[in-house]
Scaffold this motif. Structure first.
Motif, short mmCIF file in Angstrom:
data_model
loop_
_atom_site.label_atom_id
_atom_site.label_comp_id
_atom_site.label_asym_id
_atom_site.label_seq_id
_atom_site.Cartn_x
_atom_site.Cartn_y
_atom_site.Cartn_z
N ASP A 157 2.25 -9.85 2.93
CA ASP A 157 1.39 -11.03 2.95
C ASP A 157 1.99 -12.21 2.19
N GLY A 158 3.23 -12.05 1.71
CA GLY A 158 3.90 -13.12 1.00
C GLY A 158 3.73 -13.09 -0.50
N ASN A 159 2.95 -12.15 -1.03
CA ASN A 159 2.70 -12.03 -2.47
C ASN A 159 2.92 -10.59 -2.91
N ILE A 160 3.29 -10.43 -4.17
CA ILE A 160 3.36 -9.09 -4.75
C ILE A 160 2.19 -8.98 -5.71
N ASN A 161 1.22 -8.13 -5.36
CA ASN A 161 0.00 -8.03 -6.17
C ASN A 161 -0.62 -6.64 -6.02
N ALA A 162 -1.83 -6.48 -6.52
CA ALA A 162 -2.51 -5.17 -6.51
C ALA A 162 -2.74 -4.65 -5.09
N PHE A 163 -2.84 -5.54 -4.11
CA PHE A 163 -3.02 -5.08 -2.73
C PHE A 163 -1.78 -4.32 -2.25
N ASP A 164 -0.62 -4.71 -2.74
CA ASP A 164 0.60 -3.97 -2.41
C ASP A 164 0.59 -2.59 -3.04
N LEU A 165 0.07 -2.51 -4.25
CA LEU A 165 -0.05 -1.23 -4.93
C LEU A 165 -0.96 -0.28 -4.15
N VAL A 166 -2.09 -0.78 -3.70
CA VAL A 166 -3.02 0.02 -2.90
C VAL A 166 -2.36 0.48 -1.60
N HIS A 167 -1.65 -0.44 -0.96
CA HIS A 167 -0.97 -0.11 0.30
C HIS A 167 0.11 0.96 0.08
N LEU A 168 0.83 0.84 -1.02
CA LEU A 168 1.87 1.83 -1.34
C LEU A 168 1.26 3.21 -1.59
N VAL A 169 0.14 3.25 -2.29
CA VAL A 169 -0.55 4.54 -2.53
C VAL A 169 -0.93 5.17 -1.19
N LYS A 170 -1.44 4.36 -0.26
CA LYS A 170 -1.80 4.90 1.08
C LYS A 170 -0.58 5.46 1.78
N ILE A 171 0.54 4.76 1.69
CA ILE A 171 1.77 5.24 2.32
C ILE A 171 2.19 6.57 1.71
N LEU A 172 2.15 6.67 0.39
CA LEU A 172 2.55 7.90 -0.28
C LEU A 172 1.62 9.06 0.05
#
Length: 80
Positions: free
Chosen positions: A62-77
């Motif tokens: 989405d163009g930003n590095i933030n907590a939403f990326d952390l949540v998305h990474l947890v889902k991927i893992l």
């Protein structure tokens, strides 16, 4: 009589590929998605690491590095 010597021909082919698209979730760009990526992203978000430690930190693109990326990474893992 005529004598002919055998000849040998060698052909070399070189293939060059351009830069590959980073793997989604591979925050540190080491070729694998694992808990280290989660740790690096957490460190960056807590201001304990610099942005160069998370070259692919924008996991949700989405163009930003933030907590939403952390949540998305947890889902991927969790899906692995």
């Amino acid at each position: 009589t005529t004598t002919t010597e055998p000849t040998t021909t060698t052909t070399t082919t070189t293939t060059t590929t351009g830069p590959q698209e980073p793997i989604q979730g591979d925050v540190d760009n080491n070729g694998t998605v694992n808990a280290k990526d989660l740790m690096k992203l957490k460190q960056y978000l807590l201001l304990a690491a610099s942005k160069d430690t998370v070259p692919n930190g924008d996991v949700n693109k989405d163009g930003n590095i933030n907590a939403f990326d952390l949540v998305h990474l947890v889902k991927i893992l969790l899906e692995m």
